[in-house]
Design an enzyme around this catalytic site. Structure first.
Site, PDB file in Angstrom:
ATOM      1  N   ASP A   1       6.776   1.170   1.813  1.00 38.90           N
ATOM      2  CA  ASP A   1       6.481   0.185   0.762  1.00 38.90           C
ATOM      3  C   ASP A   1       7.344   0.456  -0.472  1.00 38.90           C
ATOM      4  O   ASP A   1       7.837  -0.461  -1.130  1.00 38.90           O
ATOM      5  CB  ASP A   1       5.015   0.263   0.336  1.00 38.90           C
ATOM      6  CG  ASP A   1       4.038   0.092   1.469  1.00 38.90           C
ATOM      7  OD1 ASP A   1       3.832   1.052   2.226  1.00 38.90           O
ATOM      8  OD2 ASP A   1       3.504  -1.024   1.600  1.00 38.90           O
TER       9      ASP A   1
ATOM     10  N   HIS B   1       9.681   0.220   8.249  1.00 44.64           N
ATOM     11  CA  HIS B   1       8.935  -1.025   8.448  1.00 44.64           C
ATOM     12  C   HIS B   1       9.045  -2.028   7.289  1.00 44.64           C
ATOM     13  O   HIS B   1       9.601  -3.114   7.450  1.00 44.64           O
ATOM     14  CB  HIS B   1       7.440  -0.717   8.632  1.00 44.64           C
ATOM     15  CG  HIS B   1       7.108   0.255   9.711  1.00 44.64           C
ATOM     16  ND1 HIS B   1       7.250  -0.017  11.063  1.00 44.64           N
ATOM     17  CD2 HIS B   1       6.602   1.511   9.639  1.00 44.64           C
ATOM     18  CE1 HIS B   1       6.846   1.025  11.762  1.00 44.64           C
ATOM     19  NE2 HIS B   1       6.450   1.971  10.944  1.00 44.64           N
ATOM     20  N   ASP B   2       8.506  -1.678   6.133  1.00 47.74           N
ATOM     21  CA  ASP B   2       8.254  -2.677   5.089  1.00 47.74           C
ATOM     22  C   ASP B   2       9.493  -3.342   4.495  1.00 47.74           C
ATOM     23  O   ASP B   2       9.477  -4.550   4.226  1.00 47.74           O
ATOM     24  CB  ASP B   2       7.411  -2.045   3.970  1.00 47.74           C
ATOM     25  CG  ASP B   2       6.036  -1.653   4.467  1.00 47.74           C
ATOM     26  OD1 ASP B   2       5.420  -0.746   3.893  1.00 47.74           O
ATOM     27  OD2 ASP B   2       5.580  -2.256   5.464  1.00 47.74           O
TER      28      ASP B   2
ATOM     29  N   ASN C   1      -2.440   2.845   3.360  1.00 44.70           N
ATOM     30  CA  ASN C   1      -1.908   4.171   3.705  1.00 44.70           C
ATOM     31  C   ASN C   1      -2.740   5.289   3.086  1.00 44.70           C
ATOM     32  O   ASN C   1      -2.810   6.389   3.619  1.00 44.70           O
ATOM     33  CB  ASN C   1      -0.459   4.277   3.236  1.00 44.70           C
ATOM     34  CG  ASN C   1       0.483   3.522   4.148  1.00 44.70           C
ATOM     35  OD1 ASN C   1       0.333   3.534   5.369  1.00 44.70           O
ATOM     36  ND2 ASN C   1       1.443   2.821   3.553  1.00 44.70           N
TER      37      ASN C   1
ATOM     38  N   GLN D   1       6.911  11.198  10.941  1.00 44.23           N
ATOM     39  CA  GLN D   1       7.106  10.266  12.063  1.00 44.23           C
ATOM     40  C   GLN D   1       7.528  11.029  13.322  1.00 44.23           C
ATOM     41  O   GLN D   1       7.140  10.695  14.440  1.00 44.23           O
ATOM     42  CB  GLN D   1       8.163   9.215  11.695  1.00 44.23           C
ATOM     43  CG  GLN D   1       7.696   8.206  10.667  1.00 44.23           C
ATOM     44  CD  GLN D   1       6.830   7.079  11.234  1.00 44.23           C
ATOM     45  OE1 GLN D   1       6.635   7.006  12.436  1.00 44.23           O
ATOM     46  NE2 GLN D   1       6.310   6.225  10.378  1.00 44.23           N
TER      47      GLN D   1
ATOM     48  N   ASP E   1       0.854  -1.204   0.000  1.00 41.84           N
ATOM     49  CA  ASP E   1       0.000   0.000   0.000  1.00 41.84           C
ATOM     50  C   ASP E   1       0.887   1.250   0.000  1.00 41.84           C
ATOM     51  O   ASP E   1       0.853   2.061   0.931  1.00 41.84           O
ATOM     52  CB  ASP E   1      -0.945   0.017   1.218  1.00 41.84           C
ATOM     53  CG  ASP E   1      -0.196   0.072   2.548  1.00 41.84           C
ATOM     54  OD1 ASP E   1      -0.792   0.571   3.535  1.00 41.84           O
ATOM     55  OD2 ASP E   1       0.982  -0.340   2.613  1.00 41.84           O
TER      56      ASP E   1
ATOM     57  N   THR F   1       2.876  -6.000   2.686  1.00 37.18           N
ATOM     58  CA  THR F   1       3.346  -4.876   3.499  1.00 37.18           C
ATOM     59  C   THR F   1       2.235  -3.835   3.672  1.00 37.18           C
ATOM     60  O   THR F   1       2.510  -2.668   3.968  1.00 37.18           O
ATOM     61  CB  THR F   1       4.583  -4.205   2.861  1.00 37.18           C
ATOM     62  OG1 THR F   1       4.219  -3.674   1.570  1.00 37.18           O
ATOM     63  CG2 THR F   1       5.734  -5.181   2.718  1.00 37.18           C
TER      64      THR F   1
ATOM     65  N   PHE G   1      -1.131  -0.887  12.309  1.00 35.52           N
ATOM     66  CA  PHE G   1      -1.957  -0.376  11.214  1.00 35.52           C
ATOM     67  C   PHE G   1      -2.387  -1.457  10.208  1.00 35.52           C
ATOM     68  O   PHE G   1      -3.569  -1.590   9.899  1.00 35.52           O
ATOM     69  CB  PHE G   1      -1.197   0.734  10.478  1.00 35.52           C
ATOM     70  CG  PHE G   1      -1.969   1.346   9.341  1.00 35.52           C
ATOM     71  CD1 PHE G   1      -1.758   0.923   8.037  1.00 35.52           C
ATOM     72  CD2 PHE G   1      -2.916   2.346   9.572  1.00 35.52           C
ATOM     73  CE1 PHE G   1      -2.473   1.479   6.981  1.00 35.52           C
ATOM     74  CE2 PHE G   1      -3.632   2.914   8.519  1.00 35.52           C
ATOM     75  CZ  PHE G   1      -3.420   2.470   7.222  1.00 35.52           C
ATOM     76  N   ASN G   2      -1.429  -2.216   9.647  1.00 34.18           N
ATOM     77  CA  ASN G   2      -1.787  -3.163   8.585  1.00 34.18           C
ATOM     78  C   ASN G   2      -2.797  -4.205   9.040  1.00 34.18           C
ATOM     79  O   ASN G   2      -3.569  -4.718   8.244  1.00 34.18           O
ATOM     80  CB  ASN G   2      -0.530  -3.885   8.053  1.00 34.18           C
ATOM     81  CG  ASN G   2       0.326  -2.990   7.196  1.00 34.18           C
ATOM     82  OD1 ASN G   2      -0.165  -2.007   6.635  1.00 34.18           O
ATOM     83  ND2 ASN G   2       1.602  -3.294   7.110  1.00 34.18           N
TER      84      ASN G   2
HETATM   85  O1  RIB Z   1       2.320   0.026  10.708  1.00 32.19           O
HETATM   86  C1  RIB Z   1       3.243   0.238   9.661  1.00 32.19           C
HETATM   87  C2  RIB Z   1       2.708  -0.313   8.372  1.00 32.19           C
HETATM   88  O2  RIB Z   1       1.506   0.363   8.017  1.00 32.19           O
HETATM   89  C3  RIB Z   1       3.648  -0.094   7.184  1.00 32.19           C
HETATM   90  O3  RIB Z   1       3.459  -1.118   6.255  1.00 32.19           O
HETATM   91  C4  RIB Z   1       3.168   1.205   6.613  1.00 32.19           C
HETATM   92  O4  RIB Z   1       3.501   1.331   5.222  1.00 32.19           O
HETATM   93  C5  RIB Z   1       1.690   1.057   6.786  1.00 32.19           C
HETATM   94  O5  RIB Z   1       1.202   0.259   5.706  1.00 32.19           O
HETATM   95 CA    CA Z   2       2.853  -0.536   3.963  1.00 27.57          CA
END
Ligand code: RIB
Ligand code: CA
Length: 314
Positions: free
Chosen positions: A16, A240-241, A40, A228, A11, A125, A166-167
Site C-alpha cells: 500500500d 500487489h497494490d 494488514n 513473502q 491498509d 487496496t 486477503f482483502n
Molecule cells: O492479498 C494482498 C492484499 O492484501 C494486499 O493489498 C496487501 O496489502 C493486503 O492488503
Molecule cells: Ca493492501
C-alpha cells in the site's frame, strides 16, 4: 490534460505504501485523500503507517481513519506474518508529527463523492469496508463514482485460503456490497499481481535513484521480500497494490476481460471467494473488468518512473 482524481482507500501495508508513493507524485493523478481501513494490521496501526509514509515523502495529502472492523464478521483478521507487528515493519521513521483528519474515512468518501462532478475514481487496496459502508450510508454516491479499481480477489488461487484473497476474505460482505452496486469495477487480483515479483535485482534497480522514495522502497521491500519468502517461498514479494495505480497511469499495462463476479459470503470453505465467470458460462451480464495479464516490464518502468518523480524537486 486534467489529472484523474482519485481517492485511495488502503491498509498500509508495505505494498500500500508503494501505491501511495506512486499515486501522490504522478503527473496524471490527483490524490484527493487517503482513507485507511483495518486490514494488514489494526486501523490504529495502518493509519500510523499511512501518516508516516506521507510525512517521510513530504506529501501534503490528508489521511482519514476509517473502519476498524468488518461490516458483519466478528473476527478481525490481520497479516502480521507478512507485514509485521506494526503493519509496516522495516523502515525507521522520524517521530510522527502529521496527524489524521478529524473526519471519519467513510464520511470523507461520502462528502468527496457527493461534492464531485462524478469524475472521481475510488481505488481500494485493502478490505472494502470503508467504501461499502459509504455506499450503504449514502447510496447517492454510487452514481458519482467514475470507477472502482481494487486490488483484491483472484479467479485462480487465493492466498489466505485456496479460494480467497486477503482483502476480500477480511470483509467479503463489503466486497459483495461493492460488486453488486452497479459501479464500473476493475478488479486487479492475485492472478496478475503474482506476476510482478519484486526480485532482489528489481530492488537494486529501484535503489539506484538517490532520493527518499528510492530509500523507502528498498527498506520496505527488504522486509516484505523476507516475509513473502518465509510464508510463500517467493524469491521476490508480489507487489500487489501498486498495480492499481500503474493501471490508472497506463491502462495498457493490464489485459482486461469482462466477467460476471460474485462474492461467496455464505460458504465455510470458500468464504471470500471472488467467483469470476471466466468462460461466461452462467450467461449473466458481466459486472466487472478482471485483469488477466500484466506487462511486467512496463509495470517496473512505471514504478521506476514513479520513484524518479521524487528527485525532481516536486
Ligand atoms: O492479498 C494482498 C492484499 O492484501 C494486499 O493489498 C496487501 O496489502 C493486503 O492488503
Ligand atoms: Ca493492501
Amino acid at each position: 490534460m486534467d489529472k484523474r482524481k482519485i481517492i485511495l482507500d488502503c491498509d498500509p501495508g508495505h505494498d500500500d505504501a508503494i501505491a501511495i508513493m506512486l499515486a501522490a507524485k504522478s503527473g496524471l493523478l490527483e490524490l484527493l485523500g487517503i482513507s485507511v481501513v483495518a486490514g494488514n494490521q489494526t486501523v490504529e496501526k495502518t493509519v500510523r503507517n499511512a501518516l508516516n509514509v506521507c510525512q517521510y515523502l513530504k506529501l501534503d495529502v490528508p489521511v482519514y481513519q476509517g473502519c476498524k472492523q468488518p461490516m458483519i464478521r466478528e473476527k478481525q483478521m490481520v497479516a502480521g506474518d507478512i507485514h509485521g507487528e506494526s503493519g509496516m515493519d522495516g523502515p525507521v521513521f522520524e517521530p510522527l508529527v502529521k496527524t489524521a483528519e478529524k473526519k471519519h474515512g467513510v464520511q470523507f468518501i461520502i462528502d468527496t463523492l457527493l461534492g464531485s462532478e462524478g469524475d472521481i475514481t475510488v481505488v481500494t487496496t485493502g478490505p472494502m469496508t470503508n467504501l461499502a459502508m459509504a455506499m450503504r450510508l449514502c447510496p447517492e454516491i454510487i452514481s458519482k463514482i467514475e470507477e472502482v479499481v481494487l486490488m483484491g480477489g483472484c479467479y485462480q488461487l487465493g492466498n489466505v485460503t485456496p479460494a480467497a484473497e486477503f482483502n476480500i476474505i477480511v470483509d467479503a460482505d463489503a466486497a459483495h456490497v461493492v460488486f453488486t452496486s452497479g459501479c464500473k469495477i476493475t478488479m486487479v487480483g492475485l492472478d496478475v499481481t503474482r506476476k510482478v515479483l519484486c526480485y532482489p535485482e528489481i530492488v537494486e534497480r529501484m535503489g539506484k535513484q538517490d532520493n527518499a522514495a528510492a530509500r523507502l522502497f528498498v527498506d520496505l521491500m527488504k522486509f516484505f521480500n523476507k516475509s513473502q519468502k518465509e510464508v510463500y517461498g517467493w524469491e521476490g514479494g508480489p507487489l500487489h497494490d501498486p498495480v492499481t495505480i500503474a493501471y490508472l497511469i497506463d491502462p495498457s499495462v493490464l489485459t482486461i476481460k469482462e466477467m460476471y463476479t460474485e462474492i461467496d459470503i455464505r460458504s465455510e470453505q470458500s468464504y471470500g471467494r471472488t467467483n469470476c465467470d471466466f468462460f461466461h458460462y452462467s450467461g449473466k451480464e458481466p459486472n466487472s473488468r478482471v485483469a488477466v495479464d500484466i506487462d511486467v516490464e512496463k509495470f517496473w518502468d512505471i514504478i521506476e518512473d514513479g520513484i524518479r518523480q521524487y528527485s525532481q524537486g516536486g
